[in-house]
Design a protein around this motif. Structure first.
Motif, PDB file in Angstrom:
ATOM      1  N   PRO A 119       0.871  -1.368   0.206  1.00  0.00           N
ATOM      2  CA  PRO A 119      -0.286   0.086  -0.425  1.00  0.00           C
ATOM      3  C   PRO A 119       0.901   0.887   0.365  1.00  0.00           C
ATOM      4  O   PRO A 119       0.300   1.483  -0.542  1.00  0.00           O
ATOM      5  CB  PRO A 119      -0.634  -0.375   1.004  1.00  0.00           C
ATOM      6  CG  PRO A 119      -0.769  -2.215   1.548  1.00  0.00           C
ATOM      7  CD  PRO A 119       0.571  -1.759   0.832  1.00  0.00           C
ATOM      8  N   ALA A 120       2.017   0.859   0.945  1.00  0.00           N
ATOM      9  CA  ALA A 120       3.030   2.784   1.068  1.00  0.00           C
ATOM     10  C   ALA A 120       3.646   3.005  -0.256  1.00  0.00           C
ATOM     11  O   ALA A 120       3.460   3.713  -1.043  1.00  0.00           O
ATOM     12  CB  ALA A 120       3.951   2.426   1.748  1.00  0.00           C
ATOM     13  N   VAL A 121       3.529   1.897  -1.089  1.00  0.00           N
ATOM     14  CA  VAL A 121       4.625   1.964  -2.593  1.00  0.00           C
ATOM     15  C   VAL A 121       3.287   1.962  -3.397  1.00  0.00           C
ATOM     16  O   VAL A 121       3.902   2.768  -4.269  1.00  0.00           O
ATOM     17  CB  VAL A 121       5.556   0.555  -2.921  1.00  0.00           C
ATOM     18  CG1 VAL A 121       6.079  -0.053  -4.385  1.00  0.00           C
ATOM     19  CG2 VAL A 121       6.159  -0.456  -1.885  1.00  0.00           C
ATOM     20  N   ALA A 122       2.846   1.677  -3.707  1.00  0.00           N
ATOM     21  CA  ALA A 122       1.024   1.661  -4.319  1.00  0.00           C
ATOM     22  C   ALA A 122       1.363   3.752  -4.237  1.00  0.00           C
ATOM     23  O   ALA A 122       0.789   4.437  -4.876  1.00  0.00           O
ATOM     24  CB  ALA A 122       0.081   2.004  -4.352  1.00  0.00           C
ATOM     25  N   ALA A 123       1.199   4.563  -2.931  1.00  0.00           N
ATOM     26  CA  ALA A 123       1.128   5.538  -2.447  1.00  0.00           C
ATOM     27  C   ALA A 123       1.918   6.467  -3.374  1.00  0.00           C
ATOM     28  O   ALA A 123       1.815   7.705  -3.203  1.00  0.00           O
ATOM     29  CB  ALA A 123       0.497   5.739  -1.066  1.00  0.00           C
ATOM     30  N   VAL A 124       2.953   5.842  -3.348  1.00  0.00           N
ATOM     31  CA  VAL A 124       3.999   6.651  -3.470  1.00  0.00           C
ATOM     32  C   VAL A 124       4.190   6.875  -5.345  1.00  0.00           C
ATOM     33  O   VAL A 124       4.126   7.919  -5.222  1.00  0.00           O
ATOM     34  CB  VAL A 124       6.037   6.102  -3.138  1.00  0.00           C
ATOM     35  CG1 VAL A 124       6.841   6.884  -4.172  1.00  0.00           C
ATOM     36  CG2 VAL A 124       5.687   5.899  -1.364  1.00  0.00           C
ATOM     37  N   LEU A 125       3.790   5.204  -5.963  1.00  0.00           N
ATOM     38  CA  LEU A 125       3.410   5.869  -7.088  1.00  0.00           C
ATOM     39  C   LEU A 125       2.679   7.019  -7.868  1.00  0.00           C
ATOM     40  O   LEU A 125       3.126   7.214  -9.246  1.00  0.00           O
ATOM     41  CB  LEU A 125       3.428   4.145  -7.678  1.00  0.00           C
ATOM     42  CG  LEU A 125       4.207   3.429  -7.491  1.00  0.00           C
ATOM     43  CD1 LEU A 125       3.533   1.696  -7.923  1.00  0.00           C
ATOM     44  CD2 LEU A 125       5.705   3.103  -8.049  1.00  0.00           C
ATOM     45  N   THR A 126       1.772   6.777  -6.854  1.00  0.00           N
ATOM     46  CA  THR A 126       0.828   7.776  -7.423  1.00  0.00           C
ATOM     47  C   THR A 126       1.359   8.970  -6.708  1.00  0.00           C
ATOM     48  O   THR A 126      -0.077  10.190  -6.985  1.00  0.00           O
ATOM     49  CB  THR A 126      -0.642   7.457  -7.743  1.00  0.00           C
ATOM     50  OG1 THR A 126      -0.657   7.863  -6.042  1.00  0.00           O
ATOM     51  CG2 THR A 126      -0.754   6.441  -8.490  1.00  0.00           C
ATOM     52  N   HIS A 127       1.678  10.046  -6.152  1.00  0.00           N
ATOM     53  CA  HIS A 127       1.645  10.862  -5.503  1.00  0.00           C
ATOM     54  C   HIS A 127       2.265  11.927  -5.835  1.00  0.00           C
ATOM     55  O   HIS A 127       2.838  12.067  -7.217  1.00  0.00           O
ATOM     56  CB  HIS A 127       2.957  10.949  -4.170  1.00  0.00           C
ATOM     57  CG  HIS A 127       3.650  11.303  -3.504  1.00  0.00           C
ATOM     58  ND1 HIS A 127       3.176  12.746  -3.309  1.00  0.00           N
ATOM     59  CD2 HIS A 127       3.386  11.437  -1.458  1.00  0.00           C
ATOM     60  CE1 HIS A 127       3.768  13.552  -1.764  1.00  0.00           C
ATOM     61  NE2 HIS A 127       3.250  12.586  -1.132  1.00  0.00           N
ATOM     62  N   PRO A 128       1.344  13.099  -5.275  1.00  0.00           N
ATOM     63  CA  PRO A 128       1.065  14.054  -6.546  1.00  0.00           C
ATOM     64  C   PRO A 128       2.525  14.980  -6.582  1.00  0.00           C
ATOM     65  O   PRO A 128       3.052  15.817  -7.262  1.00  0.00           O
ATOM     66  CB  PRO A 128       0.262  15.006  -5.686  1.00  0.00           C
ATOM     67  CG  PRO A 128       0.195  14.325  -3.980  1.00  0.00           C
ATOM     68  CD  PRO A 128       0.948  12.901  -4.182  1.00  0.00           C
ATOM     69  N   VAL A 129       3.377  15.179  -5.521  1.00  0.00           N
ATOM     70  CA  VAL A 129       4.349  15.958  -5.568  1.00  0.00           C
ATOM     71  C   VAL A 129       5.626  14.893  -6.339  1.00  0.00           C
ATOM     72  O   VAL A 129       5.873  13.893  -5.677  1.00  0.00           O
ATOM     73  CB  VAL A 129       5.094  15.857  -4.138  1.00  0.00           C
ATOM     74  CG1 VAL A 129       6.497  16.491  -4.008  1.00  0.00           C
ATOM     75  CG2 VAL A 129       3.888  16.673  -3.624  1.00  0.00           C
TER      76      VAL A 129
END
Length: 464
Positions: A49-59
């Motif tokens: 879940p953390a990797v997935a969040a990084v991959l779509t991070h707006p920054v």
């Protein structure tokens, strides 16, 4: 954002006990446009879940940091190979700047992903890939027939693994830079190629250093007195010319002669050369034989410090050679041994630790498999030097009272080591969390209650 809570947030971001929900909350943080703390993105074993969040991070910077993480698996980093930003794709292509452990290598991206990156429309992405230190030899070898000359030049990095027909193809390449680079790879075995390269100012120094020399060419450079350091290193230089360079007025020339592999120890000792105290010992023939027991024996038993320094970087030293280098009086020999050999004796590790100090010694104390732990509290808790007192925290037998005492130590490194130890009593841990010089260590303490981690995030403005 309050400064010491920012530091505490960095610690929490690195805390191994950080629960996944709080990690996800932290990773979603925009950090005022800079993204979440570096430590959150470079954690080992990030959950999916953390990797997935990084991959779509707006920054953008958050995605770049993850693409450059030496802790991330290459398959995870590869998921950013199709990112909308060329800056992110270039970061994926280039890979980590450094490994968290100098004894290990970063695993390369899958060849198929490298192939996609090499066809990227942005030249910065293609260039980053071809300059990367983390590309698999199999992928480099596949570039011999690539339409781009820069890619074909990259294939030359695995020259020794190429088939004879592939080498011929590169030697006849339509691009002059590729032909020159291929000729430099082939010239150690071809006097004709070497003679041609010596007419090319761009290729001359390397060709003179490693090419197969005609005697006439060697004598010409010796007579001219030019490029003598490169000439002195050439493996094919006739013995009588080696003898003449061994007494050259230039110390750099004499040093280059002293490193030649064919010299006996008596011949080496007869040369008047000077070795800089911190010269690493980059000796080609020792590096090429880093796992060859005969080469290692010659280098370890040599009186030449640069040969011993080069050998000390080998993790393949057998016990008897390891023992000899452990007893060496040269500081850099012992330092290289401490960094690269997993069986370095405890006394060497301790002497290097005390001599170097700082972040390097902190890494060695936590990362070397042979660095001692038991008995350190009794030996060092009251040592007059702080660099030794901080070792007491590593002792599994150190009790909470000692850890608390060391958290008040005059030496800041010792206080920080104690602030990060889970045996530190909770009241003192909470005090440390509010102290600027200890906040980061306290934030990373696995014993920090989850409620305090939440409070650090709240205070730092991380949205719930």
């Amino acid at each position: 954002m309050v400064a010491f809570y920012s530091s505490a947030l960095d610690g929490v971001a690195a805390n191994p006990a950080l629960p996944t929900p709080l990690l996800l909350r932290l990773i979603a943080f925009d950090g005022g446009g800079h993204g979440p703390p570096f430590q959150a993105l470079h954690r080992p074993g990030l959950p999916e879940p953390a990797v997935a969040a990084v991959l779509t991070h707006p920054v953008l910077d958050a995605r770049v940091e993850f693409a450059l993480s030496g802790q991330a698996e290459p398959e995870q980093r590869a998921r950013l190979a199709d990112d909308a930003s060329p800056k992110v794709r270039a970061a994926v292509a280039h890979g980590p700047e450094w490994s968290h452990d100098p004894r290990t290598k970063v695993r390369p991206l899958p060849d198929a992903v490298c192939g996609r990156l090499l066809e990227d429309p942005e030249v910065s992405v293609r260039t980053a890939l071809l300059n990367s230190r983390h590309v698999a030899p199999s992928f480099l070898a596949s570039l011999v027939g690539h339409p781009g000359p820069a890619a074909r030049r990259a294939a030359l990095r695995v020259w020794d693994e190429l088939a004879a027909d592939e080498r011929t193809t590169l030697l006849d390449d339509p691009d002059p830079e590729v032909r020159r680079s291929a000729a430099l790879c082939a010239c150690p075995d071809d006097a004709g190629l070497t003679s041609v390269l010596l007419q090319d100012p761009a290729a001359l120094p390397e060709a003179l250093r490693r090419g197969l020399l005609d005697r006439a060419d060697a004598e010409r450079f010796l007579a001219e007195g030019s490029h003598l350091v490169e000439l002195a290193a050439n493996p094919s230089l006739p013995a009588d010319l080696v003898d003449r360079l061994a007494v050259d007025p230039d110390d750099a020339v004499r040093l280059a002669v002293s490193l030649r592999p064919e010299l006996t120890e008596a011949q080496r000792a007869a040369i008047d050369f000077t070795v800089a105290p911190y010269a690493r010992g980059d000796v080609d023939w020792v590096a090429a034989g880093i796992a060859d027991q005969h080469v290692l024996h010659r280098a370890v038993t040599s009186g030449h410090p640069l040969l011993r320094r080069a050998a000390a970087r080998s993790p393949h030293l057998p016990p008897e050679l390891l023992r000899l280098l452990a007893e060496d009086t040269d500081d850099l020999v012992r330092t290289h041994l401490a960094v690269y050999h997993p069986d370095t004796p405890e006394e060497v590790l301790m002497s290097v630790y005390a001599r170097l100090g700082g972040t390097f010694s902190a890494w060695m104390a936590t990362g070397h498999p042979r660095f001692p732990r038991e008995g350190l509290a009794a030996r060092y808790a009251d040592h007059p030097k702080g660099i030794y007192r901080q070792l007491a925290v590593r002792d599994p037998a150190a009790g909470p009272d000692l850890i608390e005492r060391l958290s008040h130590d005059p030496d800041v490194w010792t206080r920080q080591a104690a602030a990060g130890d889970p045996r530190l009593p909770l009241p003192r841990l909470l005090e440390a969390l509010a102290l600027p010089e200890l906040a980061r260590s306290a934030g990373a303490n696995p014993a920090l209650p989850q409620s305090e981690m939440v409070a650090v995030m709240d205070e730092a403005g991380v949205p719930a």
